[in-house]
Motif scaffolding. Structure first.
Motif, PDB file in Angstrom:
ATOM      1  N   PHE A  10       0.843  -1.177   0.000  1.00 37.94           N
ATOM      2  CA  PHE A  10       0.000   0.000   0.000  1.00 37.94           C
ATOM      3  C   PHE A  10       0.887   1.238   0.000  1.00 37.94           C
ATOM      4  O   PHE A  10       1.748   1.378   0.879  1.00 37.94           O
ATOM      5  CB  PHE A  10      -0.887   0.039   1.254  1.00 37.94           C
ATOM      6  N   SER A  11       0.711   2.122  -0.967  1.00 35.26           N
ATOM      7  CA  SER A  11       1.361   3.432  -0.940  1.00 35.26           C
ATOM      8  C   SER A  11       0.468   4.332  -0.107  1.00 35.26           C
ATOM      9  O   SER A  11      -0.733   4.452  -0.378  1.00 35.26           O
ATOM     10  CB  SER A  11       1.508   3.995  -2.350  1.00 35.26           C
ATOM     11  N   VAL A  12       1.055   4.928   0.935  1.00 36.87           N
ATOM     12  CA  VAL A  12       0.269   5.662   1.916  1.00 36.87           C
ATOM     13  C   VAL A  12       0.742   7.117   1.987  1.00 36.87           C
ATOM     14  O   VAL A  12       1.939   7.379   2.161  1.00 36.87           O
ATOM     15  CB  VAL A  12       0.397   5.003   3.308  1.00 36.87           C
ATOM     16  N   GLU A  13      -0.186   8.040   1.857  1.00 35.03           N
ATOM     17  CA  GLU A  13       0.125   9.464   1.960  1.00 35.03           C
ATOM     18  C   GLU A  13      -0.228   9.971   3.352  1.00 35.03           C
ATOM     19  O   GLU A  13      -1.151   9.462   3.985  1.00 35.03           O
ATOM     20  CB  GLU A  13      -0.651  10.241   0.905  1.00 35.03           C
ATOM     21  N   GLY A  14       0.531  10.953   3.806  1.00 36.95           N
ATOM     22  CA  GLY A  14       0.257  11.580   5.097  1.00 36.95           C
ATOM     23  C   GLY A  14       1.146  11.077   6.218  1.00 36.95           C
ATOM     24  O   GLY A  14       1.037  11.529   7.348  1.00 36.95           O
ATOM     25  N   MET A  15       2.039  10.160   5.913  1.00 39.04           N
ATOM     26  CA  MET A  15       2.991   9.661   6.912  1.00 39.04           C
ATOM     27  C   MET A  15       4.244  10.527   6.838  1.00 39.04           C
ATOM     28  O   MET A  15       4.763  10.783   5.755  1.00 39.04           O
ATOM     29  CB  MET A  15       3.347   8.206   6.629  1.00 39.04           C
ATOM     30  N   HIS A  16       4.737  10.963   8.015  1.00 36.16           N
ATOM     31  CA  HIS A  16       5.878  11.880   8.013  1.00 36.16           C
ATOM     32  C   HIS A  16       7.039  11.431   8.885  1.00 36.16           C
ATOM     33  O   HIS A  16       8.125  11.994   8.773  1.00 36.16           O
ATOM     34  CB  HIS A  16       5.427  13.264   8.474  1.00 36.16           C
ATOM     35  N   CYS A  17       6.813  10.449   9.766  1.00 39.68           N
ATOM     36  CA  CYS A  17       7.853  10.116  10.737  1.00 39.68           C
ATOM     37  C   CYS A  17       7.661   8.702  11.279  1.00 39.68           C
ATOM     38  O   CYS A  17       6.707   8.014  10.927  1.00 39.68           O
ATOM     39  CB  CYS A  17       7.821  11.111  11.896  1.00 39.68           C
ATOM     40  N   SER A  18       8.564   8.292  12.154  1.00 35.24           N
ATOM     41  CA  SER A  18       8.482   6.948  12.728  1.00 35.24           C
ATOM     42  C   SER A  18       7.237   6.766  13.598  1.00 35.24           C
ATOM     43  O   SER A  18       6.705   5.665  13.699  1.00 35.24           O
ATOM     44  CB  SER A  18       9.744   6.621  13.516  1.00 35.24           C
ATOM     45  N   ALA A  19       6.754   7.841  14.202  1.00 33.16           N
ATOM     46  CA  ALA A  19       5.518   7.737  14.994  1.00 33.16           C
ATOM     47  C   ALA A  19       4.332   7.404  14.081  1.00 33.16           C
ATOM     48  O   ALA A  19       3.452   6.627  14.460  1.00 33.16           O
ATOM     49  CB  ALA A  19       5.258   9.022  15.762  1.00 33.16           C
ATOM     50  N   CYS A  20       4.331   7.954  12.886  1.00 31.40           N
ATOM     51  CA  CYS A  20       3.279   7.631  11.911  1.00 31.40           C
ATOM     52  C   CYS A  20       3.352   6.156  11.524  1.00 31.40           C
ATOM     53  O   CYS A  20       2.324   5.489  11.413  1.00 31.40           O
ATOM     54  CB  CYS A  20       3.429   8.487  10.657  1.00 31.40           C
ATOM     55  N   VAL A  21       4.563   5.654  11.330  1.00 32.25           N
ATOM     56  CA  VAL A  21       4.757   4.246  10.981  1.00 32.25           C
ATOM     57  C   VAL A  21       4.225   3.356  12.100  1.00 32.25           C
ATOM     58  O   VAL A  21       3.522   2.379  11.850  1.00 32.25           O
ATOM     59  CB  VAL A  21       6.234   3.945  10.685  1.00 32.25           C
ATOM     60  N   ARG A  22       4.534   3.705  13.348  1.00 33.15           N
ATOM     61  CA  ARG A  22       4.047   2.917  14.486  1.00 33.15           C
ATOM     62  C   ARG A  22       2.525   2.957  14.571  1.00 33.15           C
ATOM     63  O   ARG A  22       1.878   1.932  14.827  1.00 33.15           O
ATOM     64  CB  ARG A  22       4.668   3.423  15.794  1.00 33.15           C
ATOM     65  N   ARG A  23       1.925   4.137  14.361  1.00 34.92           N
ATOM     66  CA  ARG A  23       0.461   4.256  14.408  1.00 34.92           C
ATOM     67  C   ARG A  23      -0.195   3.415  13.317  1.00 34.92           C
ATOM     68  O   ARG A  23      -1.170   2.706  13.550  1.00 34.92           O
ATOM     69  CB  ARG A  23       0.058   5.728  14.288  1.00 34.92           C
ATOM     70  N   LEU A  24       0.384   3.457  12.116  1.00 38.22           N
ATOM     71  CA  LEU A  24      -0.136   2.673  11.004  1.00 38.22           C
ATOM     72  C   LEU A  24      -0.007   1.181  11.287  1.00 38.22           C
ATOM     73  O   LEU A  24      -0.954   0.420  11.106  1.00 38.22           O
ATOM     74  CB  LEU A  24       0.628   3.017   9.723  1.00 38.22           C
ATOM     75  N   THR A  25       1.149   0.756  11.765  1.00 37.05           N
ATOM     76  CA  THR A  25       1.379  -0.660  12.071  1.00 37.05           C
ATOM     77  C   THR A  25       0.407  -1.145  13.138  1.00 37.05           C
ATOM     78  O   THR A  25      -0.157  -2.239  13.022  1.00 37.05           O
ATOM     79  CB  THR A  25       2.835  -0.876  12.526  1.00 37.05           C
ATOM     80  N   ALA A  26       0.182  -0.345  14.151  1.00 39.36           N
ATOM     81  CA  ALA A  26      -0.755  -0.730  15.218  1.00 39.36           C
ATOM     82  C   ALA A  26      -2.173  -0.878  14.666  1.00 39.36           C
ATOM     83  O   ALA A  26      -2.886  -1.824  15.018  1.00 39.36           O
ATOM     84  CB  ALA A  26      -0.727   0.300  16.339  1.00 39.36           C
ATOM     85  N   ALA A  27      -2.587   0.028  13.796  1.00 45.66           N
ATOM     86  CA  ALA A  27      -3.938  -0.031  13.232  1.00 45.66           C
ATOM     87  C   ALA A  27      -4.121  -1.270  12.358  1.00 45.66           C
ATOM     88  O   ALA A  27      -5.132  -1.964  12.460  1.00 45.66           O
ATOM     89  CB  ALA A  27      -4.224   1.238  12.421  1.00 45.66           C
ATOM     90  N   ILE A  28      -3.135  -1.551  11.523  1.00 50.78           N
ATOM     91  CA  ILE A  28      -3.243  -2.721  10.638  1.00 50.78           C
ATOM     92  C   ILE A  28      -3.205  -4.010  11.450  1.00 50.78           C
ATOM     93  O   ILE A  28      -3.910  -4.972  11.139  1.00 50.78           O
ATOM     94  CB  ILE A  28      -2.120  -2.714   9.585  1.00 50.78           C
TER      95      ILE A  28
END
Length: 73
Positions: A10-28
């Motif tokens: 998935f190409s994902v827009e709106g991610m800017h930092c490692s905290a965004c990566v962690r939030r995305l990983t937790a949601a998935i």
């Protein structure tokens, strides 16, 4: 059945930092039957069984945490 497992990137827009990566990983990770294989700013790759879950359901989980899915490969 191992043969039924597929990967999708998935190409994902709106991610800017490692905290965004962690939030995305937790949601998935909360989506039953989906395993995050890799995640980085701008994209994530997951493994899933298409007989149990559709890529659109995964995209919905990504968008529910505040990001936008630009493309699914």
């Amino acid at each position: 059945m191992i043969d039924s497992i597929r990967s999708a990137k998935f190409s994902v827009e709106g991610m800017h930092c490692s905290a965004c990566v962690r939030r995305l990983t937790a949601a998935i990770s909360k989506v039953a039957g989906v395993e995050v294989q890799s995640a980085e700013v701008g994209s994530t790759t997951v493994a899933f069984d298409p007989s149990h879950i559709a890529p659109q359901t995964i995209a919905t989980a990504i968008e529910a945490c505040g990001f936008r899915v630009a493309r699914v490969e």
